[in-house]
Design a protein around this motif. Sequence first.
Motif, PDB file in Angstrom:
ATOM      1  N   GLU A  53       3.378  11.845  -1.514  1.00 39.28           N
ATOM      2  CA  GLU A  53       3.503  12.117  -0.079  1.00 39.28           C
ATOM      3  C   GLU A  53       4.686  11.352   0.512  1.00 39.28           C
ATOM      4  OE1 GLU A  53      -0.208  11.331   1.828  1.00 39.28           O
ATOM      5  OE2 GLU A  53      -1.220  13.028   0.888  1.00 39.28           O
ATOM      6  N   GLU A  54       5.414  12.021   1.410  1.00 40.02           N
ATOM      7  CA  GLU A  54       6.607  11.419   2.001  1.00 40.02           C
ATOM      8  C   GLU A  54       6.645  11.543   3.513  1.00 40.02           C
ATOM      9  OE1 GLU A  54      10.040  13.072   0.153  1.00 40.02           O
ATOM     10  OE2 GLU A  54       9.470  12.487  -1.883  1.00 40.02           O
ATOM     11  N   ALA A  55       5.579  12.046   4.135  1.00 38.94           N
ATOM     12  CA  ALA A  55       5.578  12.249   5.585  1.00 38.94           C
ATOM     13  C   ALA A  55       5.292  10.936   6.309  1.00 38.94           C
ATOM     14  CB  ALA A  55       4.534  13.296   5.965  1.00 38.94           C
ATOM     15  N   GLY A  56       5.689  10.881   7.587  1.00 41.13           N
ATOM     16  CA  GLY A  56       5.393   9.721   8.420  1.00 41.13           C
ATOM     17  C   GLY A  56       6.030   8.456   7.873  1.00 41.13           C
ATOM     18  N   TYR A  57       5.278   7.352   7.925  1.00 41.55           N
ATOM     19  CA  TYR A  57       5.848   6.081   7.468  1.00 41.55           C
ATOM     20  C   TYR A  57       6.088   6.047   5.963  1.00 41.55           C
ATOM     21  CZ  TYR A  57       0.735   5.335   7.415  1.00 41.55           C
ATOM     22  OH  TYR A  57      -0.631   5.470   7.257  1.00 41.55           O
ATOM     23  N   HIS A  85       0.832  -1.209   0.000  1.00 39.98           N
ATOM     24  CA  HIS A  85       0.000   0.000   0.000  1.00 39.98           C
ATOM     25  C   HIS A  85       0.858   1.248   0.000  1.00 39.98           C
ATOM     26  CE1 HIS A  85      -1.615   3.449   2.247  1.00 39.98           C
ATOM     27  NE2 HIS A  85      -2.698   3.242   1.512  1.00 39.98           N
ATOM     28  N   HIS A  86       1.873   1.270   0.867  1.00 44.70           N
ATOM     29  CA  HIS A  86       2.686   2.481   1.012  1.00 44.70           C
ATOM     30  C   HIS A  86       3.420   2.805  -0.285  1.00 44.70           C
ATOM     31  CE1 HIS A  86       1.441   2.002   5.016  1.00 44.70           C
ATOM     32  NE2 HIS A  86       2.531   1.520   5.564  1.00 44.70           N
ATOM     33  N   CYS A  87       3.881   1.757  -0.987  1.00 43.10           N
ATOM     34  CA  CYS A  87       4.542   1.992  -2.282  1.00 43.10           C
ATOM     35  C   CYS A  87       3.592   2.658  -3.276  1.00 43.10           C
ATOM     36  CB  CYS A  87       5.038   0.674  -2.865  1.00 43.10           C
ATOM     37  SG  CYS A  87       6.296  -0.169  -1.892  1.00 43.10           S
ATOM     38  N   ARG A  91      -6.616  16.945  17.387  1.00 46.36           N
ATOM     39  CA  ARG A  91      -6.053  18.197  16.864  1.00 46.36           C
ATOM     40  C   ARG A  91      -4.556  18.293  17.149  1.00 46.36           C
ATOM     41  NH1 ARG A  91     -11.330  21.991  18.328  1.00 46.36           N
ATOM     42  NH2 ARG A  91     -12.528  21.310  16.511  1.00 46.36           N
ATOM     43  N   ARG A  92      -4.118  17.796  18.311  1.00 45.78           N
ATOM     44  CA  ARG A  92      -2.684  17.785  18.610  1.00 45.78           C
ATOM     45  C   ARG A  92      -1.932  16.900  17.619  1.00 45.78           C
ATOM     46  NH1 ARG A  92      -4.189  17.396  23.953  1.00 45.78           N
ATOM     47  NH2 ARG A  92      -3.819  15.137  23.904  1.00 45.78           N
ATOM     48  N   GLU A  93      -2.560  15.785  17.265  1.00 45.20           N
ATOM     49  CA  GLU A  93      -1.934  14.816  16.371  1.00 45.20           C
ATOM     50  C   GLU A  93      -1.549  15.438  15.034  1.00 45.20           C
ATOM     51  OE1 GLU A  93      -3.132  10.583  14.162  1.00 45.20           O
ATOM     52  OE2 GLU A  93      -4.469  11.484  15.661  1.00 45.20           O
ATOM     53  N   PHE A  94      -2.375  16.370  14.552  1.00 47.35           N
ATOM     54  CA  PHE A  94      -2.143  16.927  13.222  1.00 47.35           C
ATOM     55  C   PHE A  94      -1.535  18.330  13.248  1.00 47.35           C
ATOM     56  CE2 PHE A  94      -5.360  13.671  12.431  1.00 47.35           C
ATOM     57  CZ  PHE A  94      -4.739  12.980  11.404  1.00 47.35           C
ATOM     58  N   LYS A  95      -1.288  18.863  14.423  1.00 51.56           N
ATOM     59  CA  LYS A  95      -0.736  20.211  14.503  1.00 51.56           C
ATOM     60  C   LYS A  95       0.681  20.272  13.917  1.00 51.56           C
ATOM     61  CE  LYS A  95      -0.449  24.225  17.522  1.00 51.56           C
ATOM     62  NZ  LYS A  95      -1.291  25.006  16.578  1.00 51.56           N
ATOM     63  N   SER A  96       1.381  19.119  13.932  1.00 50.00           N
ATOM     64  CA  SER A  96       2.739  19.096  13.381  1.00 50.00           C
ATOM     65  C   SER A  96       2.745  19.073  11.851  1.00 50.00           C
ATOM     66  CB  SER A  96       3.494  17.870  13.907  1.00 50.00           C
ATOM     67  OG  SER A  96       2.837  16.674  13.520  1.00 50.00           O
ATOM     68  N   PHE A  97       1.574  18.870  11.248  1.00 50.46           N
ATOM     69  CA  PHE A  97       1.484  18.892   9.790  1.00 50.46           C
ATOM     70  C   PHE A  97       1.378  20.344   9.317  1.00 50.46           C
ATOM     71  CE2 PHE A  97       0.581  14.660  10.864  1.00 50.46           C
ATOM     72  CZ  PHE A  97       0.671  13.850   9.736  1.00 50.46           C
ATOM     73  N   ALA A  98       2.131  20.661   8.279  1.00 46.00           N
ATOM     74  CA  ALA A  98       2.185  22.052   7.811  1.00 46.00           C
ATOM     75  C   ALA A  98       0.806  22.598   7.481  1.00 46.00           C
ATOM     76  CB  ALA A  98       3.101  22.140   6.587  1.00 46.00           C
TER      77      ALA A  98
END
Length: 603
Positions: free
Chosen positions: A337-341, A327-329, A465-472
């Motif tokens: 997309e290249e963020a996270g895993y 899936h990730h490939c 909301r905290r979980e996604f605050k690090s996303f630009a």
Amino acid sequence: MRRNHTMPFGAQVEKDGVRFALWAPTATDVTLVLDGADHAVPDTGEGWRVVTVQGVANGARYGYRIDGDLVVPDPASRFQPDDVSGLSEVVDPRAFDWTDAAWTGRPWEETVLYELHVGTATPDGTYAALEAKLEELRDLGVTAIELLPLADFKGTRNWGYDGVLPYAPDGAYGRPGDLKRLIDRAHSLGLMVFLDAVYNHFGPAGNYLNAYAKTFFTERHQTPWGAGINFDGETSGRTVRDFFIENSLYWLEEYHFDGLRFDAVHAILDDSEKHFIGELAETVRARLPGRHIHLVLENEANQAKWLEREADGRPIQHTAQWADDLHHCWHVLLTGEEAGYYESFADKPVAHLARCLAEGFAYQGEPFPTLDNHPRGEPSSHLPPSAFVTFLQNHDQVGNRALGERLSALSDPAKLALARAGLLLSPQIPMLWMGEEWSASTPFLFFVDFAPDEELNKAVREGRRREFKSFAAFADDTSVIPDPTEAKTFTDSRLDWSEAERAPHRGVWADTRNLLQIRHQTVVPLTRTAYRGAQASLPRPDAVDCTWRYESGWLRFVANFGDAPLETPRGGGQIVWCNGADVVTGETIELPSWTGIFLTGVN
């Protein structure tokens, strides 16, 4: 045909009455509360409290009074009409008359899974409403539906992973008889039914085990949800293991499910000589030898040892694992997309894809960047493609996005069409996420309902909301993230099936149906024969060429993900699918940008 799974837990309807059994090793006093009256429950040793009461009617309400105060539901309740904190209901499973006595399931190689959430798969969100859609799914080419977890959860809306009563299908979707009727109807149409089972944790609301069975959990093992379930305790481990093994058998026998998908088994921590998931598979295989029973793992550790085969190709323990790597490939190729895993696949997504197609896992013991370069995975090239369930989307990959966007909202339709063919025509076991067959426009969002516990609702809301605050995209404003506790977030996630009849969705549905017809006619006959191995190569860094070999023939997939045309030798074979009007075939294959071809031939 009447079915009943006899087990040591819960309320069991017997000839001389109803036997009530509760394991309460850390309670001092236990009383059965039955239709408003209290009954003494004798201590029969090793933490068990058991009593048989005569004259109990089907539908009677009961619970257990712990140490003279708290009244709790039965942890093995078959139904909770008043949610997780209400009284349990006595259910006589033999009251339902099945019509599928001849049904023994379908071979795994024929499986095309359709994952769905009962509450949002239809506007009504019920078993009965889903039953009305089964013929459409059969006609599409689906051979199995997979239901997100049904274990009773707090409130009326939840993905199902916050379940606290594993034997009680949640009342938000209907009664136990409605679920059985859905499965019975599916079998009459030739459809298998799978259930997602969660044995790694309990939800945060409505779990009363600590009030009378503290040793059900242990601080020796810590999980993302707190203290681990005590699968390996010296005095409690056997009963805890049996509680979940019986649960699997209960769903497979009493409800006649055809398979189970076990959630996040890497979070089932067990230091026993024989790990719980190994014992679970061995027990199921021994108990149900005459049926096609399929056991599927979600396992971030990529452990091939659970997927080994007998000499004749039959699974020894578990049938398959969700192929997250594959899936990730595809996701990186389609979205960039290249963020996270996704970072661990972004360096060379086509090379990773090639390895996944031929061998299953992209990482087979190599350092995994997302895990600080700790090794991940085990060698898997010896496993057949059927040991892997593949997908472009699922509930996690869509729903764990802040806005719940489907892949069709993130990628070019032409590129997605190539990936769709790569999914549905490759010999792994494909899975569609509900609505994917027509590129549904509705999101699938994260939603819960912990009312009236506003503190818990608030914690979920703020945590999201905290979980996604690090996303630009959300660093300056997280208010655009849908509130998971609002009913609208849930209703916005419901499918609109009428979309499939309108352009451009109608074209996607027709393409999906065509691909599944090709799969059943061409790919499945190959995969029914013995697997002889696979080989993948990269004609260029942006192109893949993979061939799978079986006793009766071979299947080849060539795809060009680059901007420049690709020319490669044809090497014989019959074309079963290609996309793009400019694809040229002869002695060589010429593929324009983002096109592909499947060929098949005899050995």
